[in-house]
Design a protein around this motif. Structure first.
Motif, short mmCIF file in Angstrom:
data_model
loop_
_atom_site.label_atom_id
_atom_site.label_comp_id
_atom_site.label_asym_id
_atom_site.label_seq_id
_atom_site.Cartn_x
_atom_site.Cartn_y
_atom_site.Cartn_z
N PRO A 40 0.81 -1.23 0.00
CA PRO A 40 0.00 0.00 0.00
C PRO A 40 0.83 1.27 0.00
O PRO A 40 0.33 2.33 -0.36
CB PRO A 40 -0.82 -0.12 1.30
N SER A 162 -2.66 -4.76 5.17
CA SER A 162 -3.45 -3.95 6.10
C SER A 162 -2.56 -3.34 7.18
O SER A 162 -2.77 -2.20 7.59
CB SER A 162 -4.54 -4.82 6.76
N GLN A 165 -0.91 -0.52 5.58
CA GLN A 165 -1.86 0.57 5.41
C GLN A 165 -2.07 1.33 6.72
O GLN A 165 -2.09 2.57 6.74
CB GLN A 165 -3.19 0.02 4.93
N LEU A 169 -0.99 5.33 7.73
CA LEU A 169 -2.04 6.25 8.18
C LEU A 169 -1.63 7.00 9.44
O LEU A 169 -2.10 8.12 9.69
CB LEU A 169 -3.34 5.49 8.44
N GLN A 247 -1.20 -3.52 -6.67
CA GLN A 247 -1.58 -2.19 -6.18
C GLN A 247 -1.98 -1.28 -7.33
O GLN A 247 -3.00 -0.58 -7.26
CB GLN A 247 -0.41 -1.59 -5.38
N GLU A 251 -5.77 0.36 -8.16
CA GLU A 251 -5.81 1.82 -8.19
C GLU A 251 -6.15 2.37 -9.57
O GLU A 251 -6.95 3.30 -9.70
CB GLU A 251 -4.46 2.39 -7.74
N GLU A 258 -9.02 1.99 -2.44
CA GLU A 258 -9.39 1.85 -1.04
C GLU A 258 -9.81 0.43 -0.68
O GLU A 258 -9.83 0.05 0.50
CB GLU A 258 -10.53 2.83 -0.69
N LEU A 259 -10.13 -0.38 -1.69
CA LEU A 259 -10.52 -1.77 -1.45
C LEU A 259 -9.36 -2.74 -1.60
O LEU A 259 -9.54 -3.95 -1.40
CB LEU A 259 -11.65 -2.17 -2.41
N THR A 261 -6.51 -3.50 0.08
CA THR A 261 -6.09 -4.35 1.19
C THR A 261 -7.16 -5.38 1.55
O THR A 261 -6.84 -6.51 1.93
CB THR A 261 -5.76 -3.51 2.43
#
Length: 412
Positions: A40, A162, A165, A169, A247, A251, A258-259, A261
């Motif tokens: 990600p 995840s 990700q 964040l 990835q 994208e 956004e889906l 992961t």
């Protein structure tokens, strides 16, 4: 060479069966974490390091895989001479240092060097994990242990993107590599405290040209081992092709970054479920019946997926469904192909693990990079890559088995 399997209560004093499987899985997980956790973050890594072409970001994955694959050749002979534990700890130290280098890399070149070093260290975990299991188990029980380890190991690809990700964040992407280094240190401490030396004294071989050449020749002339090693190379190549472009695929192609992961976790979950199923059925049906059936299913799924993609009906839903089916079949093939490739080579297990790891990883990385570099904004290159790799794998299995599939033996 161990011919009788130890009881399931534990292969060694102080290390129970479950702990042993968990340790093998943790060793294998160092590799999966180093591949999947930064997927990600590839856009952020590319921007920070000045990578202007999107497909060039795939080098963050491929450089690691090349270091991981190429260095496996050295670990087998070293482990066969000096023992498994010492060499394993050395590899984990190199892995941690490579992770530290990637954490502080400020240029694309520095990142590539750090990733190669990280891969060189992780290679020890791959070679030694397989060798340690082969020192301890053989035949269908070896496949069972590897399948149980794969359950934990395959949980890592479910969670790793995840985890990556979440990290980006709340913190800079560099923390992904810092945590990889910390994981390597923790595993090294566990190995140092709990794992005994598994190489039997009578199986130690000197580092000399003649014995090494003999061991390598054995690995490269045993038809069954070579056939399954090459079959594994092709199916791993298709997997690496998906990982390289996944990835970008979500994208750019599906406009659903956004889906990514979530769907990646679902697909990896099917691999984990298949590995668990394999651990329950392989001793009953045998490695050949299970893996050959899975290979046929793999081909059916990939060729059907190719027909859908060529007809222009590919959507995110169809892609996810076909990939789930394909990865389920992959999970039934992977540990069995590996176990059958290793089974005739127990007396040179370290060298055999090195040779097979080198061929399957470097070959798979190059195949995967070739597939990934053909990403053109559609899913078609990945889908066709899976189909072609499946057909090549079938050809290798037919060569290994002299044209006969589904033929069980006493041990497999």
């Amino acid at each position: 060479m161990t011919t009788a399997s130890p009881p399931a209560t534990g292969p060694y004093p102080g290390l129970g069966f479950r702990s042993f499987v968990a340790m093998i899985a943790a060793l294998m997980a160092t590799n999966a974490l180093a591949i999947d956790s930064m997927l990600p973050a590839l856009p952020e890594i590319g921007e920070a390091l000045g990578i202007t072409t999107a497909n060039d970001r795939q080098w963050v994955i491929t450089s690691y895989l090349l270091g991981f694959g190429a260095s496996q050749l050295i670990y087998g002979p070293l482990a066969d001479r000096f023992g498994r534990k010492r060499i394993l700890l050395m590899g984990l130290a190199v892995y941690a240092l490579g992770s530290l280098g990637a954490t502080f890399a400020t240029t694309f070149d520095a990142m590539m060097v750090a990733r190669v070093v990280q891969g060189i260290g992780a290679a020890a975990t791959r070679v030694l994990a397989v060798s340690i299991v082969r020192d301890t188990y053989s035949g269908r029980q070896m496949a069972r242990v590897m399948s149980l380890a794969f359950i934990v190991f395959l949980a890592v690809p479910i969670l790793a993107p995840s985890i990556g990700q979440v990290i980006i964040l709340v913190a800079p992407w560099r923390w992904i590599f810092a945590l990889l280094g910390l994981f390597g240190v923790v595993v090294a401490l566990w190995v140092a405290r709990k794992l005994p030396e598994t190489l039997h004294p009578e199986d130690r071989t000197p580092i000399a040209v003649a014995p090494m050449a003999k061991a390598f020749a054995t690995c490269l002339t045993t038809r069954l081992s070579v056939g399954y090693m090459l079959a594994m190379t092709f199916v791993i190549g298709s997997l690496f092709g998906f990982i390289n472009a996944s990835q970008q695929l979500f994208e750019v192609t599906f406009r659903a970054g956004e889906l990514f992961t979530i769907i990646f976790a679902v697909i990896a979950g099917f691999m984990a479920a298949a590995s668990f199923l394999n651990s329950r059925i392989v001793e009953r049906f045998g490695m050949r019946r299970v893996s050959h059936t899975a290979l046929v299913g793999y081909l059916v799924a990939t060729l059907a997926h190719g027909a859908v993609a060529l007809a222009g009906h590919e959507t995110m839903v169809t892609f996810a469904l076909f990939q789930c089916a394909t990865m389920f079949c992959f999970g039934l093939m992977a540990s069995n192909f590996g176990a059958m490739a290793m089974d005739p080579l127990g007396h040179v297990a370290g060298t055999a693990s090195s040779v097979q790891g080198f061929v399957s990883t470097v070959g798979g990385a190059l195949i995967g990079f070739f597939i990934g570099q053909h990403f053109d904004g559609t899913a078609l290159p990945i889908v066709l890559g899976f189909g072609g790799c499946g057909l090549a794998a079938l050809a290798m299995v037919l060569i290994a088995e002299k044209g006969r599939l589904f033929r069980p033996t006493r041990s497999a």
